[in-house]
Every structure is written in structure tokens, then in C-alpha cells.
Design an enzyme around this catalytic site. Structure first.
Site, mmCIF file in Angstrom:
data_model
loop_
_atom_site.group_PDB
_atom_site.id
_atom_site.type_symbol
_atom_site.label_atom_id
_atom_site.label_comp_id
_atom_site.label_asym_id
_atom_site.label_seq_id
_atom_site.Cartn_x
_atom_site.Cartn_y
_atom_site.Cartn_z
ATOM 1 N N HIS A 195 -3.456 1.898 5.062
ATOM 2 C CA HIS A 195 -2.947 3.161 4.540
ATOM 3 C C HIS A 195 -2.727 4.161 5.674
ATOM 4 O O HIS A 195 -1.766 4.930 5.664
ATOM 5 C CB HIS A 195 -3.927 3.740 3.505
ATOM 6 C CG HIS A 195 -3.986 2.951 2.240
ATOM 7 N ND1 HIS A 195 -4.933 1.976 2.027
ATOM 8 C CD2 HIS A 195 -3.225 3.003 1.125
ATOM 9 C CE1 HIS A 195 -4.746 1.447 0.834
ATOM 10 N NE2 HIS A 195 -3.713 2.053 0.261
ATOM 11 N N GLY B 112 -9.992 4.316 3.288
ATOM 12 C CA GLY B 112 -10.091 5.415 4.247
ATOM 13 C C GLY B 112 -9.811 6.786 3.652
ATOM 14 O O GLY B 112 -10.440 7.771 4.022
ATOM 15 N N LYS C 220 0.847 -1.194 0.000
ATOM 16 C CA LYS C 220 0.000 0.000 0.000
ATOM 17 C C LYS C 220 0.880 1.241 0.000
ATOM 18 O O LYS C 220 2.004 1.211 0.495
ATOM 19 C CB LYS C 220 -0.917 -0.005 1.226
ATOM 20 C CG LYS C 220 -1.915 -1.135 1.173
ATOM 21 C CD LYS C 220 -2.818 -1.155 2.375
ATOM 22 C CE LYS C 220 -3.791 -2.331 2.205
ATOM 23 N NZ LYS C 220 -4.757 -2.423 3.254
ATOM 24 N N SER D 272 -7.462 3.708 -1.525
ATOM 25 C CA SER D 272 -7.528 3.512 -0.080
ATOM 26 C C SER D 272 -8.988 3.635 0.337
ATOM 27 O O SER D 272 -9.654 4.599 -0.038
ATOM 28 C CB SER D 272 -6.696 4.588 0.627
ATOM 29 O OG SER D 272 -7.063 4.692 1.988
#
Length: 146
Positions: free
Chosen positions: A74, A117, A44, A115
Site C-alpha cells: 500500500h 501499514g 491493493k 492495509s
């Protein structure tokens, strides 16, 4: 008269202290590399904007790419960078994330995904930043995959 002189001296010392802090923040800002990613594998990554905080007169900003296989989320990558920024009197903002496939033997990277988030990073911008360090690599970007 003596009181006026003391106030002027105090003001000058405060001003010089502020200049010294600004120079230290500028050095810290300049010392943060644009790219720090793992040497190999699929991991990531996040795209981060770094800039001076409210206590710093630093008006410059720069984008950096960070990617580590030892970070499960992340947010773990971003938190690592936030700590570095705080120690150096800087602020940061995560602009999104994704994944990087890094094959040093083939001099190849693939930047893709998103991601959950932070949303999807601008992979084209991330590629541009990665190319500052990996000049002789083929770097592919795609919005496909996770």
C-alpha cells in the site's frame, strides 16, 4: 520617495507572484483525478486526502482513490501519489487502504480488506469516489477478507 516607490513595487510583484503560484496550485489540484485504478484484476488500493501545502493558500481538499497491481505494498501506491502532489505544490495524507476486485466485463467492483501499514480505509467513502468514474458499475463493500 524613490525608495518608497521601489518597496511598493517590490511588494506588488511579490503579491502577484503569490497569486500566480496559487492559481498554478489550484489548477494542479483540479487536474488530479478522483480515481485512478487498474482496469482489471485484484489489487491493493489506498484512500488519500489531498490538500494545499503550507506554501499554498489552497484551502480545499479532496479524497482520491488509487489502486495498482504493480505495487506490492500500500505504501508503494501512496508514495507514487505523494510524488505527484509534491510536484504540484500539494500535500497528502493516506487515510487507509484495502483491496479492490475489478471485473470490467461484469461492470463489478468489490472494495474490501485493510492495509497493515495504514489501517482500513473507509470503504463506503471509497465506493462513493469510485462511482464518480464507474457510474454504471455495481460496487460492493465489505469489511471481510484481506
Amino acid at each position: 520617495m524613490q525608495c518608497v516607490f521601489k518597496n511598493l513595487l517590490k511588494s506588488a510583484v511579490t503579491h502577484l507572484s503569490g497569486i500566480r503560484s496559487l492559481k498554478m496550485a489550484n489548477r494542479a489540484f483540479d487536474s488530479i483525478p478522483l480515481v485512478d485504478v487498474d482496469k482489471k484484476g485484484i489489487f491493493k488500493y489506498v484512500l488519500i486526502k489531498i490538500y494545499g501545502n503550507e506554501d499554498c493558500a489552497e484551502t480545499s481538499e479532496k479524497l482520491v482513490v488509487r489502486g495498482y497491481s504493480d505495487c506490492q505494498f500500500h505504501s508503494d501506491i501512496y508514495e507514487r501519489m505523494m510524488e505527484i502532489c509534491k510536484k504540484n505544490g500539494l500535500d497528502s495524507e493516506c487515510l487507509g487502504g484495502g483491496r479492490i476486485e475489478h471485473d470490467p466485463e461484469k461492470k463489478y467492483m468489490k472494495v474490501y480488506g485493510f492495509s497493515q501499514g495504514f489501517g482500513k480505509a473507509d470503504h463506503v467513502e471509497s465506493k462513493r469516489i469510485l462511482q464518480t468514474k464507474y457510474k454504471d458499475y455495481e460496487i460492493e463493500t465489505t469489511d471481510e477478507g484481506y
